[in-house]
Design a protein around this motif. Structure first.
Motif, PDB file in Angstrom:
ATOM      1  N   GLN A  86       0.826  -1.205   0.000  1.00  0.00           N
ATOM      2  CA  GLN A  86       0.000   0.000   0.000  1.00  0.00           C
ATOM      3  C   GLN A  86       0.860   1.255   0.000  1.00  0.00           C
ATOM      4  OE1 GLN A  86      -2.858  -0.096   3.201  1.00  0.00           O
ATOM      5  NE2 GLN A  86      -3.445  -2.223   2.816  1.00  0.00           N
ATOM      6  N   ALA A  87       0.297   2.305  -0.567  1.00  0.00           N
ATOM      7  CA  ALA A  87       0.937   3.622  -0.532  1.00  0.00           C
ATOM      8  C   ALA A  87      -0.141   4.655  -0.252  1.00  0.00           C
ATOM      9  CB  ALA A  87       1.639   3.927  -1.851  1.00  0.00           C
ATOM     10  N   LEU A 110      -7.468   1.946  -6.243  1.00  0.00           N
ATOM     11  CA  LEU A 110      -7.205   3.367  -6.019  1.00  0.00           C
ATOM     12  C   LEU A 110      -8.345   3.922  -5.177  1.00  0.00           C
ATOM     13  CD1 LEU A 110      -5.619   6.018  -6.612  1.00  0.00           C
ATOM     14  CD2 LEU A 110      -7.089   6.293  -8.634  1.00  0.00           C
ATOM     15  N   GLN A 111      -8.018   4.591  -4.076  1.00  0.00           N
ATOM     16  CA  GLN A 111      -9.041   5.090  -3.155  1.00  0.00           C
ATOM     17  C   GLN A 111      -8.755   6.535  -2.772  1.00  0.00           C
ATOM     18  OE1 GLN A 111     -10.423   2.427  -0.013  1.00  0.00           O
ATOM     19  NE2 GLN A 111     -10.354   4.104   1.470  1.00  0.00           N
ATOM     20  N   LEU A 112      -9.804   7.325  -2.717  1.00  0.00           N
ATOM     21  CA  LEU A 112      -9.744   8.703  -2.228  1.00  0.00           C
ATOM     22  C   LEU A 112     -10.539   8.766  -0.938  1.00  0.00           C
ATOM     23  CD1 LEU A 112     -10.477  10.605  -5.582  1.00  0.00           C
ATOM     24  CD2 LEU A 112      -8.255   9.904  -4.674  1.00  0.00           C
ATOM     25  N   THR A 113      -9.918   9.248   0.128  1.00  0.00           N
ATOM     26  CA  THR A 113     -10.548   9.287   1.450  1.00  0.00           C
ATOM     27  C   THR A 113     -10.535  10.710   1.977  1.00  0.00           C
ATOM     28  OG1 THR A 113      -9.746   7.047   1.913  1.00  0.00           O
ATOM     29  CG2 THR A 113     -10.529   8.341   3.781  1.00  0.00           C
ATOM     30  N   ASP A 114     -11.688  11.161   2.456  1.00  0.00           N
ATOM     31  CA  ASP A 114     -11.827  12.515   2.993  1.00  0.00           C
ATOM     32  C   ASP A 114     -12.387  12.432   4.401  1.00  0.00           C
ATOM     33  OD1 ASP A 114     -12.017  15.500   2.810  1.00  0.00           O
ATOM     34  OD2 ASP A 114     -14.154  15.062   2.976  1.00  0.00           O
ATOM     35  N   LEU A 132      -3.265   3.858  -2.614  1.00  0.00           N
ATOM     36  CA  LEU A 132      -3.110   2.879  -3.680  1.00  0.00           C
ATOM     37  C   LEU A 132      -2.758   1.543  -3.043  1.00  0.00           C
ATOM     38  CD1 LEU A 132      -3.066   2.515  -6.790  1.00  0.00           C
ATOM     39  CD2 LEU A 132      -0.594   2.894  -6.682  1.00  0.00           C
ATOM     40  N   GLN A 133      -3.408   0.480  -3.492  1.00  0.00           N
ATOM     41  CA  GLN A 133      -3.223  -0.842  -2.901  1.00  0.00           C
ATOM     42  C   GLN A 133      -3.103  -1.892  -4.000  1.00  0.00           C
ATOM     43  OE1 GLN A 133      -6.692  -2.541  -0.900  1.00  0.00           O
ATOM     44  NE2 GLN A 133      -5.391  -3.383   0.710  1.00  0.00           N
ATOM     45  N   TYR A 134      -2.144  -2.806  -3.821  1.00  0.00           N
ATOM     46  CA  TYR A 134      -1.996  -3.948  -4.737  1.00  0.00           C
ATOM     47  C   TYR A 134      -1.955  -5.218  -3.912  1.00  0.00           C
ATOM     48  CZ  TYR A 134      -0.098  -7.270  -8.076  1.00  0.00           C
ATOM     49  OH  TYR A 134       0.086  -8.369  -8.877  1.00  0.00           O
TER      50      TYR A 134
END
Length: 384
Positions: free
Chosen positions: A43-44, A350-354, A370-372
């Motif tokens: 993850q990043a 790909l994730q956007l978190t607020d 970002l996760q693989y």
């Protein structure tokens, strides 16, 4: 082991990749019926989130090596060794080591050892099986990274067309605090009901109760303490505490999940919706008389065989204890994700978190994640 540079991270990941690849090469059923598998989760993140379980930058998510198989005629077992990065260190855990019956009569099954509690909808699943990079706020606040504990479980499945499971668990409580004592400290009662609605829809609903004799290692949010100038400061490492950040003597947790796929075949299309609500009472110290509440609602749509899109909203309301008083805290988190699954064994997400601080959560942030995930060999079947 610290990840002080990209080279250090590579030196850490390479042996793990080799080990997991070797497990994958030998993942066929071994003599005696035992199977082996592995998961690599990288993850990043652009920022660290409040109550987050991952650091800023590149790191290792929930990765594991698993062996499972029969233990004679009447028992079966599983052992899982897991690794993840935490506070820029690599940590290893014996996540699972249990034996369970497979021949008890009348729909009964007994399990003993170390395993994840079946409280709620998500906790029993391995984190790398989730639809989002991190678990919702309620799970991170009330269970830490993932509630795995030492204990006993007895389940009963009713002999009916409608799925009905009743369960009782008794644990040490080590998964709810950082340093528990030797005596049993947590008990869970749970009920789960489910069925089909025609050929294309299915559902499950659950209700769980936790009696917790332990207290969280740090009731104040994110390890809040008093600094030299008398002001309250935050201990950043406490945001990654393995135990719960907020706890009480009693928790009620209700959940419901619904799935749709044309004709029951989810290979090309599927919709998954899940909702959980947790209410924690019996708070200690200055927060006594109050309660913690956590909710989340998630929806995921597989619109093509290899593509999924999803959204989740979660809210945490907590009584935040200080030296001689408690304040109301509230944190809201919204996330959207896009996942690409080129094969059954791979996920690129790909994730956007607020996050929005509504009081008491100054560490709220926005992050791109970002996760693989790569799977080798056999792995335990995922729940509904």
């Amino acid at each position: 082991m610290r990840f002080d540079s990209a080279c250090a991270l590579r030196r850490t990941l390479v042996p793990l990749v080799l080990a997991t690849a070797a497990a994958g090469l030998h993942a066929q059923t071994a003599p005696g019926g035992w199977q082996f598998g592995a998961v690599l989760d990288v993850q990043a993140a652009s920022r660290e989130l409040a109550l987050g379980t991952h650091d800023k930058g590149l790191g290792l998510g929930h990765s594991d090596l698993t062996a499972s198989g029969p233990l004679g005629r009447h028992l079966q077992g599983r052992v899982t060794a897991a690794a993840h990065s935490d506070d820029r260190r690599l940590e290893f855990d014996l996540e699972e080591a249990f034996a369970e019956t497979r021949t008890l009569p009348a729909g009964l099954q007994l399990r003993a050892g170390r395993f994840a509690s079946q409280i709620g909808y998500l906790n029993e699943q391995h984190p790398h099986a989730d639809d989002f990079v991190q678990r919702p706020l309620s799970h991170r606040a009330f269970f830490g990274r993932h509630w795995v504990d030492d204990g006993l479980r007895l389940n009963w499945v009713a002999p009916t067309d409608l799925y009905l499971r009743l369960g009782a668990e008794l644990f040490r409580g080590r998964g709810l605090v950082d340093e528990p004592g030797p005596r049993a400290g947590a008990a869970v009662l749970s009920a789960r009901l489910g069925g089909d609605l025609g050929a294309s829809q299915s559902w499950q609903a659950g209700l769980s109760f936790l009696n917790n004799r332990r207290q969280a290692a740090a009731e104040a949010h994110e390890g809040e303490h008093e600094g030299e100038d008398g002001e309250h400061e935050l201990d950043d490492h406490a945001a990654h505490a393995h135990g719960a950040s907020f706890s009480g003597r009693r928790m009620w947790l209700g959940d419901i999940a619904w799935k749709w796929a044309p004709g029951g075949n989810n290979a090309r299309q599927q919709v998954r919706v899940a909702y959980e609500r947790a209410v924690v009472r019996g708070l200690a110290g200055p927060a006594a008389g109050g309660r913690h509440v956590g909710d989340y609602l998630s929806a995921v749509w597989r619109f093509a065989p290899a593509w999924e899109v999803g959204a989740r909203t979660s809210v945490l309301k907590a009584r935040m204890a200080h030296d001689d008083h408690a304040d109301d805290g509230k944190l809201r988190e919204n996330a959207v994700m896009l996942a690409y699954r080129p094969t059954h064994a791979q996920v690129l997400r790909l994730q956007l978190t607020d996050q929005r601080d509504r009081g008491g959560f100054e560490g709220a942030a926005r992050a791109v994640q970002l996760q693989y995930i790569l799977n080798w060999g056999a792995h335990a079947a995922h729940t509904f």
